[in-house]
Design an enzyme around this catalytic site. Structure first.
Site, PDB file in Angstrom:
ATOM      1  N   CYS A   1     126.892 -16.959 -62.062  1.00 15.57           N
ATOM      2  CA  CYS A   1     127.896 -15.901 -63.415  1.00 15.57           C
ATOM      3  C   CYS A   1     129.025 -16.395 -64.506  1.00 15.57           C
ATOM      4  O   CYS A   1     128.953 -18.032 -64.250  1.00 15.57           O
ATOM      5  CB  CYS A   1     128.251 -14.155 -62.580  1.00 15.57           C
ATOM      6  SG  CYS A   1     130.125 -14.999 -61.800  1.00 15.57           S
TER       7      CYS A   1
ATOM      8  N   HIS B   1     106.745 -30.639 -53.805  1.00 15.45           N
ATOM      9  CA  HIS B   1     106.612 -31.757 -55.120  1.00 15.45           C
ATOM     10  C   HIS B   1     106.462 -33.176 -55.507  1.00 15.45           C
ATOM     11  O   HIS B   1     106.025 -33.960 -56.186  1.00 15.45           O
ATOM     12  CB  HIS B   1     106.771 -30.436 -56.747  1.00 15.45           C
ATOM     13  CG  HIS B   1     108.495 -31.568 -56.324  1.00 15.45           C
ATOM     14  ND1 HIS B   1     109.150 -30.392 -55.948  1.00 15.45           N
ATOM     15  CD2 HIS B   1     108.566 -31.884 -57.604  1.00 15.45           C
ATOM     16  CE1 HIS B   1     110.395 -30.401 -56.334  1.00 15.45           C
ATOM     17  NE2 HIS B   1     110.156 -31.355 -56.869  1.00 15.45           N
TER      18      HIS B   1
END
Length: 668
Positions: free
Chosen positions: A436, A573
């Protein structure tokens, strides 16, 4: 994920739509400065700016639906935001008074009043949460080949629209109950008048340590419980004309924060400085001056609050109490100013000519008084209870784990990201990354592995261990930029995690670089592509390491040399391999393929396994990858090439997995 962790997730997602408010505040604030009496009636430019800002305020429910859906999606993808918009339109249209009357077969006059208020921030938040969950569940679903076009992310808006039909039917039953409950809650708080505003402010500060103050703010600042304080204040003349705002009342949940953030906390900073040991005063002064200036000018208070929040909890409780008192006093006296971001000097100046601002300059006088109150009470409490505020810590041999943040050992975001990643235990301990305004919000496997002292050496103001799986690191306004850099490291596109992964997977010391050249065989069957042509600047610039890439034509991925697989990423991946001679190798399949969430990959070897050159590690679904990946070009690199003499004998043309020599890593 536990309840607290999920609430944290919602809380940080709320910051996405809230981040649009400063734009509205600036546009409308400048407009009111240009035309402080006509509010756009005497100036076309002022009217233009005020209307532009109002366009944001008037559409906050939609912004909440889109922003929360995006913020809670697992990969922060625009498809989630689009689905949130679709879901909001479907839900609010089906629950509009006319649709409810038609579906239920009743007189439109008999439709509960709650359905006239269905277009509000609460429904926007609800839609965003539901949409994000649907996105996280269905964004990688593969349909039959006949419907393949609608697979993956394209499926989410379709699923969302159908799900919202069922949600709409449920809302037809429960929305009047929810709405009436929220209104009752809002009316109860409003009925308490200034005392209610003070109680809200007290709990606002108490919830800062766990980051749930954003959820509380949505009740008192936006139209969740019938209060809508900030949008109505920023709306100014329009809010007054429409009867949504009351002069002297709208803004009371905001105004009292200005004396605290601009004056009170800087007074606390001065007290902490004066209470520090003489030998530590220079260090504490640099910290307190920077934190106090941030609080005064921008209203960003967390760097200062976290400097004493955990080392001196009684001071923080005193701070929360004084905040409540300040908001109570300002509300009682009807000294009103509002903000779009936070209660700092910038927002005070912008709001000073807002039609709803009232005796705002008295907040400065109140602030001066609170500066004295904070200084005197903090100085007295520190001395009376011997609180270990910054600069008063007990001397320790070998470091100061409890001390406040030292000057950062690195200033660029990439280096900070790598440092914080190592401080929390590396990729192996990291589950999720978010941020944030001033804090990294991290999901971890075990918060006990987080090295607080290391985080503070990097410049962090504090570390909050919410529970075993949730940690927050307070680092200031750079939080979002550092989080983005950490996502890149988590995705496997930087060299730093390789060493960390090696340390986790193989606690014993890594083998020293051995003498002699190392020959790598191609891990994939395909065509060689120079590293400079990889469509990813991290690889193309060789910032990650030296090597070459392969455009796959075969589905099997093998180990290029003998060694230990120190890391296979959760999305399968990419993998990192520590060769027997100490070379750190990364095989990364495609570009940005971490976003596929594991689709198109099958793991054939496990992390920590010992492999020989040519042993299978992964199996690829090339058809899926070619359709869904940004690129299938796959780099094969040495990340610690500086420990060797370089790369030579690079292959060209076609190569065969496990057979063709790809390149030679030359020994020094």
């Amino acid at each position: 994920m536990n309840v607290l962790g999920y609430l944290q997730k919602i809380g940080r997602a709320l910051m996405v739509p809230v981040a649009t408010l400063p734009a509205a505040a600036i546009l409308m604030g400048i407009g009111y400065w240009i035309d402080p009496t006509g509010w756009g009636g005497n100036s076309a430019v002022a009217a233009f700016l005020i209307t532009a800002g109002a366009a944001i305020i008037d559409n906050m429910p939609i912004l909440f639906a889109v922003g929360v859906a995006y913020g809670m999606s697992k990969d922060k993808d625009g498809a989630a935001a689009l689905a949130g918009l679709v879901g909001f339109y479907v839900l609010t249209k089906l629950c509009s008074p006319g649709a409810v009357a038609m579906i239920q077969g009743i007189d439109p006059k008999a439709v509960p009043a709650a359905f006239g208020k269905i277009n509000n921030q609460f429904v926007g938040i609800l839609t965003g949460v539901i949409t994000a969950e649907l996105y996280n569940r269905f964004s990688h679903v593969e349909l039959h080949k006949a419907l393949a076009f609608f697979s993956g992310k394209r499926l989410v808006p379709i699923v969302t629209s159908f799900v919202m039909i069922f949600v709409a039917f449920a809302m037809m039953i429960i929305w009047p109950v929810i709405y009436n409950g929220l209104v009752h809650f809002g009316e109860t708080i409003q009925g308490m008048g200034s005392a209610g505003a003070g109680i809200y402010a007290f709990f606002n500060r108490l919830l800062i340590p766990v980051g749930l103050h954003h959820a509380l703010n949505s009740v008192f600042w936006f139209d969740v419980a019938g209060i809508n304080d900030i949008p109505n204040f920023l709306g100014g003349a329009k809010s007054l004309a429409e009867g949504k705002a009351v002069l002297g009342i709208t803004g009371r949940y905001q105004a009292g924060f200005f004396p605290i953030m601009m004056f009170g906390l800087p007074g606390a900073a001065l007290a902490i400085y004066h209470a520090a040991k003489p030998a530590n005063k220079a260090r504490v002064a640099s910290l307190m001056i920077a934190a106090a200036f941030a609080a005064f000018f921008t209203g960003v208070t967390e760097p200062l609050e976290f400097s004493f929040m955990f080392v001196a909890p009684p001071l923080y409780l005193l701070h929360a109490f004084l905040t409540g008192v300040s908001v109570y006093i300002a509300a009682s006296m009807q000294w009103i100013a509002g903000f779009g971001f936070s209660a700092g000097l910038v927002d005070m100046v912008l709001s000073s000519r807002n039609p709803l601002a009232r005796d705002w300059y008295m907040l400065i006088a109140q602030g001066i008084v609170f500066f004295v109150i904070y200084y005197v009470t903090f100085r007295a409490a520190i001395g009376a209870f011997n609180l270990k505020t910054p600069g008063r810590e007990d001397d320790e041999v070998g470091g100061d784990a409890a001390a406040p943040a030292a000057a950062p050992v690195a200033s660029d975001n990439a280096s900070l990201a790598a440092g914080y990643l190592q401080a929390i235990g590396g990729n192996a301990n990291l589950a999720s990354i978010d941020a944030c305004i001033t804090r990294l919000r991290l999901g971890v496997k075990d918060s006990a592995l987080v090295d607080e002292a290391a985080a503070k050496r990097l410049g962090a103001s504090g570390v909050v261990r919410l529970n075993k799986e949730n940690v927050q690191i307070i680092i200031g306004p750079k939080a979002e930029l550092v989080a983005d850099a950490m996502r890149g490291l988590k995705g496997g596109v930087a060299a730093a995690p390789v060493a960390a992964a090696a340390a986790v997977a193989a606690p014993a010391a890594a083998p020293k670089v051995a003498a002699g050249d190392l020959v790598l065989v191609s891990p994939i069957t395909g065509d060689v592509v120079p590293l400079e042509e990889v469509p990813d600047p991290a690889f193309a610039s060789k910032a990650v390491g030296e090597g070459v890439a392969v455009r796959p034509t075969g589905k099997l991925v093998v180990a290029p040399v003998a060694g230990t697989i120190v890391k296979i990423f959760n999305s399968n991946h990419a993998f990192a391999l520590l060769a027997d001679n100490g070379a750190e190798l990364i095989v990364h399949i495609g570009v940005d393929t971490v976003k596929l969430g594991g689709q198109g990959f099958k793991r054939l070897a496990e992390q920590g396994a010992r492999v020989n050159a040519g042993d299978p590690v992964l199996e690829l679904d090339l058809a899926y990858l070619e359709q869904n990946a940004q690129s299938v070009i796959s780099p094969v690199i040495v990340s610690n090439v500086d420990q060797f003499a370089g790369v030579a004998n690079v292959a060209t043309g076609s190569v065969v997995a496990g057979q063709t020599k790809l390149y030679t890593l030359k020994a020094k």
